[in-house]
Design a protein around this motif. Structure first.
Motif, PDB file in Angstrom:
ATOM      1  N   TYR A  42       0.817  -1.211   0.000  1.00 16.96           N
ATOM      2  CA  TYR A  42       0.000   0.000   0.000  1.00 16.96           C
ATOM      3  C   TYR A  42       0.854   1.266   0.000  1.00 16.96           C
ATOM      4  O   TYR A  42       1.981   1.277   0.486  1.00 16.96           O
ATOM      5  CB  TYR A  42      -0.962   0.003   1.193  1.00 16.96           C
ATOM      6  CG  TYR A  42      -0.278  -0.073   2.540  1.00 16.96           C
ATOM      7  CD1 TYR A  42       0.130  -1.300   3.060  1.00 16.96           C
ATOM      8  CD2 TYR A  42      -0.032   1.070   3.294  1.00 16.96           C
ATOM      9  CE1 TYR A  42       0.759  -1.372   4.295  1.00 16.96           C
ATOM     10  CE2 TYR A  42       0.587   1.004   4.533  1.00 16.96           C
ATOM     11  CZ  TYR A  42       0.977  -0.222   5.021  1.00 16.96           C
ATOM     12  OH  TYR A  42       1.608  -0.286   6.230  1.00 16.96           O
ATOM     13  N   GLN A 165      -9.020  -2.940  -2.295  1.00 18.14           N
ATOM     14  CA  GLN A 165      -9.977  -2.320  -1.372  1.00 18.14           C
ATOM     15  C   GLN A 165     -11.337  -2.076  -2.018  1.00 18.14           C
ATOM     16  O   GLN A 165     -12.328  -1.849  -1.330  1.00 18.14           O
ATOM     17  CB  GLN A 165      -9.426  -1.017  -0.790  1.00 18.14           C
ATOM     18  CG  GLN A 165      -9.447   0.194  -1.711  1.00 18.14           C
ATOM     19  CD  GLN A 165      -8.347   0.179  -2.757  1.00 18.14           C
ATOM     20  OE1 GLN A 165      -7.375  -0.538  -2.590  1.00 18.14           O
ATOM     21  NE2 GLN A 165      -8.484   0.953  -3.823  1.00 18.14           N
ATOM     22  N   GLU A 177     -15.485 -10.781   1.556  1.00 11.80           N
ATOM     23  CA  GLU A 177     -14.185 -10.918   2.243  1.00 11.80           C
ATOM     24  C   GLU A 177     -14.045 -12.325   2.822  1.00 11.80           C
ATOM     25  O   GLU A 177     -13.007 -12.974   2.680  1.00 11.80           O
ATOM     26  CB  GLU A 177     -14.064  -9.901   3.389  1.00 11.80           C
ATOM     27  CG  GLU A 177     -13.809  -8.484   2.930  1.00 11.80           C
ATOM     28  CD  GLU A 177     -13.797  -7.496   4.100  1.00 11.80           C
ATOM     29  OE1 GLU A 177     -13.397  -7.864   5.217  1.00 11.80           O
ATOM     30  OE2 GLU A 177     -14.203  -6.342   3.871  1.00 11.80           O
ATOM     31  N   GLY A 195      -3.198  -1.644  -3.022  1.00 14.26           N
ATOM     32  CA  GLY A 195      -4.177  -0.555  -3.077  1.00 14.26           C
ATOM     33  C   GLY A 195      -3.670   0.749  -2.515  1.00 14.26           C
ATOM     34  O   GLY A 195      -2.619   0.803  -1.861  1.00 14.26           O
ATOM     35  N   ARG A 197      -6.166   3.219  -1.185  1.00 15.21           N
ATOM     36  CA  ARG A 197      -7.013   3.791  -0.122  1.00 15.21           C
ATOM     37  C   ARG A 197      -6.599   3.077   1.150  1.00 15.21           C
ATOM     38  O   ARG A 197      -7.176   2.077   1.557  1.00 15.21           O
ATOM     39  CB  ARG A 197      -8.485   3.592  -0.470  1.00 15.21           C
ATOM     40  CG  ARG A 197      -8.825   4.285  -1.769  1.00 15.21           C
ATOM     41  CD  ARG A 197     -10.027   5.164  -1.754  1.00 15.21           C
ATOM     42  NE  ARG A 197     -10.922   5.018  -0.651  1.00 15.21           N
ATOM     43  CZ  ARG A 197     -12.213   4.684  -0.780  1.00 15.21           C
ATOM     44  NH1 ARG A 197     -12.712   4.424  -1.956  1.00 15.21           N
ATOM     45  NH2 ARG A 197     -12.992   4.648   0.273  1.00 15.21           N
ATOM     46  N   ARG A 198      -5.557   3.649   1.780  1.00 14.99           N
ATOM     47  CA  ARG A 198      -4.867   2.881   2.807  1.00 14.99           C
ATOM     48  C   ARG A 198      -5.718   2.541   4.012  1.00 14.99           C
ATOM     49  O   ARG A 198      -5.647   1.452   4.548  1.00 14.99           O
ATOM     50  CB  ARG A 198      -3.602   3.639   3.219  1.00 14.99           C
ATOM     51  CG  ARG A 198      -2.581   3.643   2.124  1.00 14.99           C
ATOM     52  CD  ARG A 198      -1.453   4.581   2.424  1.00 14.99           C
ATOM     53  NE  ARG A 198      -1.892   5.965   2.354  1.00 14.99           N
ATOM     54  CZ  ARG A 198      -1.169   6.994   2.790  1.00 14.99           C
ATOM     55  NH1 ARG A 198      -0.005   6.773   3.355  1.00 14.99           N
ATOM     56  NH2 ARG A 198      -1.621   8.221   2.661  1.00 14.99           N
ATOM     57  N   VAL A 200      -8.870   2.097   4.182  1.00 16.49           N
ATOM     58  CA  VAL A 200      -9.844   1.061   3.835  1.00 16.49           C
ATOM     59  C   VAL A 200      -9.146  -0.289   3.650  1.00 16.49           C
ATOM     60  O   VAL A 200      -9.551  -1.310   4.193  1.00 16.49           O
ATOM     61  CB  VAL A 200     -10.597   1.461   2.536  1.00 16.49           C
ATOM     62  CG1 VAL A 200     -11.606   0.397   2.159  1.00 16.49           C
ATOM     63  CG2 VAL A 200     -11.277   2.812   2.703  1.00 16.49           C
ATOM     64  N   LEU A 201      -8.050  -0.271   2.903  1.00 17.05           N
ATOM     65  CA  LEU A 201      -7.313  -1.508   2.639  1.00 17.05           C
ATOM     66  C   LEU A 201      -6.776  -2.112   3.943  1.00 17.05           C
ATOM     67  O   LEU A 201      -6.929  -3.301   4.215  1.00 17.05           O
ATOM     68  CB  LEU A 201      -6.160  -1.212   1.672  1.00 17.05           C
ATOM     69  CG  LEU A 201      -5.333  -2.407   1.240  1.00 17.05           C
ATOM     70  CD1 LEU A 201      -6.163  -3.368   0.403  1.00 17.05           C
ATOM     71  CD2 LEU A 201      -4.118  -1.970   0.422  1.00 17.05           C
ATOM     72  N   ILE A 204      -9.221  -3.898   6.224  1.00 14.25           N
ATOM     73  CA  ILE A 204      -9.571  -5.284   5.864  1.00 14.25           C
ATOM     74  C   ILE A 204      -8.648  -6.274   6.583  1.00 14.25           C
ATOM     75  O   ILE A 204      -9.082  -7.330   7.022  1.00 14.25           O
ATOM     76  CB  ILE A 204      -9.447  -5.481   4.321  1.00 14.25           C
ATOM     77  CG1 ILE A 204     -10.418  -4.554   3.580  1.00 14.25           C
ATOM     78  CG2 ILE A 204      -9.669  -6.943   3.939  1.00 14.25           C
ATOM     79  CD1 ILE A 204     -10.289  -4.601   2.057  1.00 14.25           C
ATOM     80  N   GLU A 349     -10.369   8.091   4.988  1.00 11.18           N
ATOM     81  CA  GLU A 349     -10.848   6.943   4.205  1.00 11.18           C
ATOM     82  C   GLU A 349     -10.596   7.144   2.715  1.00 11.18           C
ATOM     83  O   GLU A 349     -10.301   6.208   1.983  1.00 11.18           O
ATOM     84  CB  GLU A 349     -12.356   6.784   4.400  1.00 11.18           C
ATOM     85  CG  GLU A 349     -12.738   5.772   5.428  1.00 11.18           C
ATOM     86  CD  GLU A 349     -14.235   5.851   5.714  1.00 11.18           C
ATOM     87  OE1 GLU A 349     -14.597   5.476   6.829  1.00 11.18           O
ATOM     88  OE2 GLU A 349     -15.014   6.299   4.845  1.00 11.18           O
TER      89      GLU A 349
END
Ligand SMILES: Nc1ncnc2c1ncn2[C@@H]1O[C@H](COP(=O)(O)OP(=O)(O)OP(=O)(O)O)[C@@H](O)[C@H]1O
Ligand SMILES: [Mg+2]
Length: 385
Positions: A42, A165, A177, A195, A197-198, A200-201, A204, A349
């Motif tokens: 990321y 993400q 997921e 990804g 969008r850190r 968000v990623l 997960i 986000e």
């Protein structure tokens, strides 16, 4: 008119094109892949993630591995996720016997559709194989097939899921997921989840209640080291038949804050500007860079609320470790603490603002967006009476 070749690359960099540094990252990611490891790669937008992971896959292919590359950008449904996975397997095995035959045999949910194109090659699409499955059932079936391909293909497999993400935008994302995680943990393959969008990623993989909790190694990609980037730019200018004095290259790197894409774009604009390459010409290139990015930034601002815009502007002017503090809120007219908290979370986000380390000041992620925001504000100042 002869087309002058510009030595700077604004698209993803192909594995055989000149690349700046990333030697350590390349070696580490290769080692993780060879060990069958799962990694989350990321960084902010356009730091070179895709170019880097494709380079890793290129090296792995030389060793005989099968490298599956799937881009989840803009996925619209669970069926779409499944179709992209299946298509990626057909794409990488096409023309490679016996892998192609194995793929045709084990990939049960989709079949490939190949049509000759004008260039003498083929276009590849996939269509459902008539199992009647949709949604999660289709995804489960496809992941099961991918597992069979990993087992029976007879070669090590590396799967890269770019813009991973994006799956959180799907309806029933948590079940997606869970299904992916369940299958992936049973595959003897290496997975890279990539990804920008850190928040968000990373959510997960690092939130306790999520299926992928601790399922992969967190691997941040930083900016390019200033010295290496400056040297790279001087070399690229030389390849284009131009001389770039080292102090101009250093200043360029500073202006781009080590950001790989902005450095390339600034250099591209400096190169097209003609004339001698000097600090004054660099100023002109910076102007053109900011102008050319403006539509992108305008679209960003249109996608967020007025309060989020105000907070973003405030942080562009004044990076702050305490944006919830009374002083900051008052100086920038931000209303209530709750409102700032909410907007800050949303901006994070979207990867528009970040806190580079715990306790460090919050700041705008994109250095050119920050500059553009500051300039906009300055433009609005009234002239002398
Ligand atoms: N190592 C590098 N050397 C030189 N330029 C680089 C390097 N890495 C990235 N770049 C520059 O950054 C640009 C973006 O690269 P790439 O598309 O791989 O990034 P990304 O992180 O995947 O971007 P996105 O967030 O948009 O998916 C490239 O077109 C190139 O201009
Ligand atoms: Mg990318």
């Amino acid at each position: 008119m002869p087309v002058e070749k510009n030595p700077f690359q604004l698209q993803e960099i192909p594995p055989d094109a000149p690349f700046c540094d990333r030697e350590r990252e390349l070696a580490e990611l290769l080692a993780y892949a060879r060990a069958g490891g799962n990694v989350v790669v990321y960084s902010p937008r356009r730091y070179g993630k895709t170019s880097l992971v494709k380079r890793v896959q290129d090296r792995l292919r030389v060793d005989g591995a099968v490298t599956v590359f799937v881009d989840f950008f803009g996925v619209t449904s669970v069926d779409d996720v499944a179709a992209r996975l299946a298509k990626a397997v057909f794409r990488v095995t096409h023309g490679r016997e016996p892998l192609w035959r194995t793929a045709l045999r084990v990939m049960r949910s989709f079949r490939p559709v190949l049509k000759p194109d004008a260039g003498g090659g083929f276009t590849l699409t996939v269509e459902p194989a008539g199992t009647g499955a949709t949604g999660l059932e289709l995804l489960e079936g496809t992941m099961e097939s991918l597992g069979a391909f990993v087992r029976e293909g007879g070669a090590p497999v590396q799967v890269t899921l770019d813009e991973f993400q994006e799956i959180v935008t799907l309806r029933g994302a948590l079940s997606v997921e869970a299904a992916l995680r369940r299958h992936i943990q049973g595959h003897r393959a290496s997975y890279f989840f990539v990804g920008s969008r850190r928040r968000v990623l990373l959510g997960i993989f690092n939130e306790r209640q999520r299926p992928f909790f601790r399922a992969a190694i967190n691997y941040p990609l930083g900016p390019l080291p200033p010295e290496d980037l400056a040297r790279y730019l001087v070399e690229r200018f030389a390849a284009g038949g131009r001389t770039c004095p080292p102090e101009v290259a250093r200043r360029l790197v500073e202006l781009a804050a080590g950001h790989p894409y902005y450095a390339q774009k600034l250099a591209f604009l400096l190169h097209t500007g003609g004339g001698r390459i000097c600090l004054k010409a660099l100023d002109g290139a910076l102007e053109r860079l900011v102008r050319s990015e403006a539509p992108v930034f305008e679209a960003v601002l249109q996608g967020i609320s007025p309060h989020q815009r105000r907070l973003l502007r405030a942080l562009a002017f004044e990076p702050s470790a305490a944006p919830l503090g009374a002083g900051f809120i008052q100086r920038h007219g931000l209303g209530s603490v709750g409102g700032v908290q909410h907007s800050l979370r949303r901006l994070e986000e979207l990867d528009l603002v970040e806190r580079p380390a715990p306790g460090a000041p919050w700041r705008v992620v994109d250095p050119v967006l920050g500059l553009w925001l500051r300039r906009q504000e300055e433009d609005r100042l009234p002239g002398p009476a």
